[in-house]
Design a protein around this motif. Sequence first.
Motif, PDB file in Angstrom:
ATOM      1  N   SER A   1       0.817  -1.215   0.000  1.00 52.13           N
ATOM      2  CA  SER A   1       0.000   0.000   0.000  1.00 52.13           C
ATOM      3  C   SER A   1       0.848   1.262   0.000  1.00 52.13           C
ATOM      4  O   SER A   1       0.353   2.351  -0.319  1.00 52.13           O
ATOM      5  N   LEU A   2       2.118   1.140   0.348  1.00 56.16           N
ATOM      6  CA  LEU A   2       3.024   2.288   0.363  1.00 56.16           C
ATOM      7  C   LEU A   2       3.861   2.393  -0.902  1.00 56.16           C
ATOM      8  O   LEU A   2       4.750   3.240  -0.983  1.00 56.16           O
ATOM      9  N   HIS A   3       3.569   1.540  -1.875  1.00 58.39           N
ATOM     10  CA  HIS A   3       4.309   1.600  -3.137  1.00 58.39           C
ATOM     11  C   HIS A   3       3.730   2.707  -4.011  1.00 58.39           C
ATOM     12  O   HIS A   3       3.125   2.465  -5.057  1.00 58.39           O
ATOM     13  N   GLN A   4       3.910   3.918  -3.551  1.00 61.95           N
ATOM     14  CA  GLN A   4       3.428   5.105  -4.236  1.00 61.95           C
ATOM     15  C   GLN A   4       4.609   6.042  -4.482  1.00 61.95           C
ATOM     16  O   GLN A   4       5.622   5.958  -3.783  1.00 61.95           O
ATOM     17  N   PRO A   5       4.496   6.921  -5.483  1.00 67.06           N
ATOM     18  CA  PRO A   5       5.628   7.795  -5.834  1.00 67.06           C
ATOM     19  C   PRO A   5       6.243   8.532  -4.653  1.00 67.06           C
ATOM     20  O   PRO A   5       7.469   8.558  -4.498  1.00 67.06           O
ATOM     21  N   MET A   6       5.389   9.140  -3.808  1.00 65.19           N
ATOM     22  CA  MET A   6       5.930   9.923  -2.701  1.00 65.19           C
ATOM     23  C   MET A   6       6.753   9.067  -1.753  1.00 65.19           C
ATOM     24  O   MET A   6       7.823   9.458  -1.302  1.00 65.19           O
TER      25      MET A   6
ATOM     26  N   THR B   1      -1.263   9.683 -13.820  1.00 66.74           N
ATOM     27  CA  THR B   1      -0.676   9.395 -15.133  1.00 66.74           C
ATOM     28  C   THR B   1       0.707  10.021 -15.301  1.00 66.74           C
ATOM     29  O   THR B   1       1.530   9.519 -16.066  1.00 66.74           O
ATOM     30  N   ILE B   2       0.951  11.132 -14.577  1.00 62.74           N
ATOM     31  CA  ILE B   2       2.268  11.788 -14.680  1.00 62.74           C
ATOM     32  C   ILE B   2       3.280  11.123 -13.758  1.00 62.74           C
ATOM     33  O   ILE B   2       4.370  10.726 -14.187  1.00 62.74           O
ATOM     34  N   MET B   3       2.929  10.991 -12.479  1.00 62.03           N
ATOM     35  CA  MET B   3       3.865  10.453 -11.491  1.00 62.03           C
ATOM     36  C   MET B   3       3.612   8.966 -11.264  1.00 62.03           C
ATOM     37  O   MET B   3       3.163   8.524 -10.199  1.00 62.03           O
ATOM     38  N   THR B   4       3.898   8.190 -12.299  1.00 60.75           N
ATOM     39  CA  THR B   4       3.829   6.739 -12.144  1.00 60.75           C
ATOM     40  C   THR B   4       5.101   6.242 -11.447  1.00 60.75           C
ATOM     41  O   THR B   4       6.102   6.970 -11.352  1.00 60.75           O
ATOM     42  N   ASN B   5       5.045   5.001 -10.951  1.00 62.27           N
ATOM     43  CA  ASN B   5       6.234   4.439 -10.308  1.00 62.27           C
ATOM     44  C   ASN B   5       7.417   4.383 -11.264  1.00 62.27           C
ATOM     45  O   ASN B   5       8.575   4.590 -10.869  1.00 62.27           O
ATOM     46  N   ARG B   6       7.115   4.107 -12.536  1.00 61.00           N
ATOM     47  CA  ARG B   6       8.189   4.056 -13.537  1.00 61.00           C
ATOM     48  C   ARG B   6       8.826   5.432 -13.713  1.00 61.00           C
ATOM     49  O   ARG B   6      10.059   5.553 -13.822  1.00 61.00           O
ATOM     50  N   THR B   7       8.001   6.475 -13.721  1.00 59.93           N
ATOM     51  CA  THR B   7       8.521   7.829 -13.843  1.00 59.93           C
ATOM     52  C   THR B   7       9.385   8.193 -12.640  1.00 59.93           C
ATOM     53  O   THR B   7      10.440   8.823 -12.783  1.00 59.93           O
ATOM     54  N   VAL B   8       8.936   7.794 -11.454  1.00 60.66           N
ATOM     55  CA  VAL B   8       9.697   8.084 -10.239  1.00 60.66           C
ATOM     56  C   VAL B   8      11.057   7.391 -10.278  1.00 60.66           C
ATOM     57  O   VAL B   8      12.068   7.968  -9.872  1.00 60.66           O
ATOM     58  N   VAL B   9      11.082   6.155 -10.757  1.00 59.67           N
ATOM     59  CA  VAL B   9      12.350   5.428 -10.864  1.00 59.67           C
ATOM     60  C   VAL B   9      13.293   6.157 -11.821  1.00 59.67           C
ATOM     61  O   VAL B   9      14.485   6.330 -11.534  1.00 59.67           O
ATOM     62  N   LYS B  10      12.767   6.604 -12.962  1.00 61.25           N
ATOM     63  CA  LYS B  10      13.596   7.326 -13.929  1.00 61.25           C
ATOM     64  C   LYS B  10      14.121   8.626 -13.332  1.00 61.25           C
ATOM     65  O   LYS B  10      15.308   8.973 -13.494  1.00 61.25           O
ATOM     66  N   LEU B  11      13.245   9.360 -12.647  1.00 64.97           N
ATOM     67  CA  LEU B  11      13.671  10.614 -12.033  1.00 64.97           C
ATOM     68  C   LEU B  11      14.704  10.375 -10.932  1.00 64.97           C
ATOM     69  O   LEU B  11      15.657  11.140 -10.786  1.00 64.97           O
ATOM     70  N   SER B  12      14.519   9.301 -10.171  1.00 66.48           N
ATOM     71  CA  SER B  12      15.456   8.972  -9.095  1.00 66.48           C
ATOM     72  C   SER B  12      16.827   8.621  -9.658  1.00 66.48           C
ATOM     73  O   SER B  12      17.861   9.071  -9.145  1.00 66.48           O
ATOM     74  N   VAL B  13      16.832   7.806 -10.705  1.00 65.29           N
ATOM     75  CA  VAL B  13      18.103   7.444 -11.351  1.00 65.29           C
ATOM     76  C   VAL B  13      18.793   8.695 -11.887  1.00 65.29           C
ATOM     77  O   VAL B  13      20.014   8.855 -11.762  1.00 65.29           O
ATOM     78  N   SER B  14      18.006   9.595 -12.480  1.00 64.09           N
ATOM     79  CA  SER B  14      18.574  10.837 -13.006  1.00 64.09           C
ATOM     80  C   SER B  14      19.166  11.690 -11.891  1.00 64.09           C
ATOM     81  O   SER B  14      20.246  12.268 -12.039  1.00 64.09           O
TER      82      SER B  14
END
Length: 314
Positions: free
Chosen positions: A53-58, A135-148
Amino acid sequence: MENNTLGPSMLLLEGLKVTPQSSIPAFVLLLLIYVFVMLSNIGLMTMITLERSLHQPMFLLFCNMGANDALGATAIVPRLLSDVFTPTSRRYIHYSSCALQAFCAHVHASAAHTVLMIMAFDRYVAICNPLRYPTIMTNRTVVKLSVSAWAVAVVMVVVLVGLSVRLSQCRAVIFNPFCDNASLFKLSCEDVVINNIYGLAYTVVLLGSSLGSIVLTYLRIAMVCLTNRSRSKNSRALQTCATHLILYIIMFASGGAIVLLHRFPDLSDQRKWASILFHVVPPAMNAIIYGLQIKAVRQKIFIMFTKNTVADGK
């Protein structure tokens, strides 16, 4: 020591300057802070990882902060603890270990800014574009932003430390509690103009981009809150933003204090203590602020303790 009598690969590290009477209290205090930083941040990361349940972008961004805090504390505190009871004249450190410590310390400071910039963007989207947030802050997007964020921090620090490592040595004493980039290039008698220029550019770009993004983001959020008449929505927005803003202020103020104290040579001891506090105070505060003030995490902690209490009662 100034003539490098220790040899080209060994340095003498000043370490933590404490009197014999205060060595034990200083050791115990630093040890307790380090244990708390590691347990709280790793515990928060573990909880977020195990609870679906905590697998959210924030919350995934919280994991980035926790990992960075653990890195920053581990890069500095264990070496300080080992030197507390070691005579000043025998606090040796290998040059490669010193360079690695400087690298980790600067990556921690840089990643703190880049990750907080992503967290500010996350809050901006959540409050200013709530319907588009999923749709903007998906988990995949967060991973990409984190890696960046981590990649930018690592690349900037690789260049920063690399410019210092390339220099020849003519000194062998680190006049600092731990190794950092300034300590490395001060070991050389060569021209360090390039190091100073890049170091200044590195600081301006990092602090300027993070401060600019935070100011613009929160101005936009404030405008949205002022035009929104829903008190409940504004209250939730302010609660989540206050958590992020408090953390940023603590981190920015502690880092700014170090930069400011560099301008006053007579306050070198205060600057050294401030540099240590930068690597222990914000990491210790992060888990408390995020772990106890975010409702979802607080509820999980309460449930875990309740289950343990019930189990013990049986």
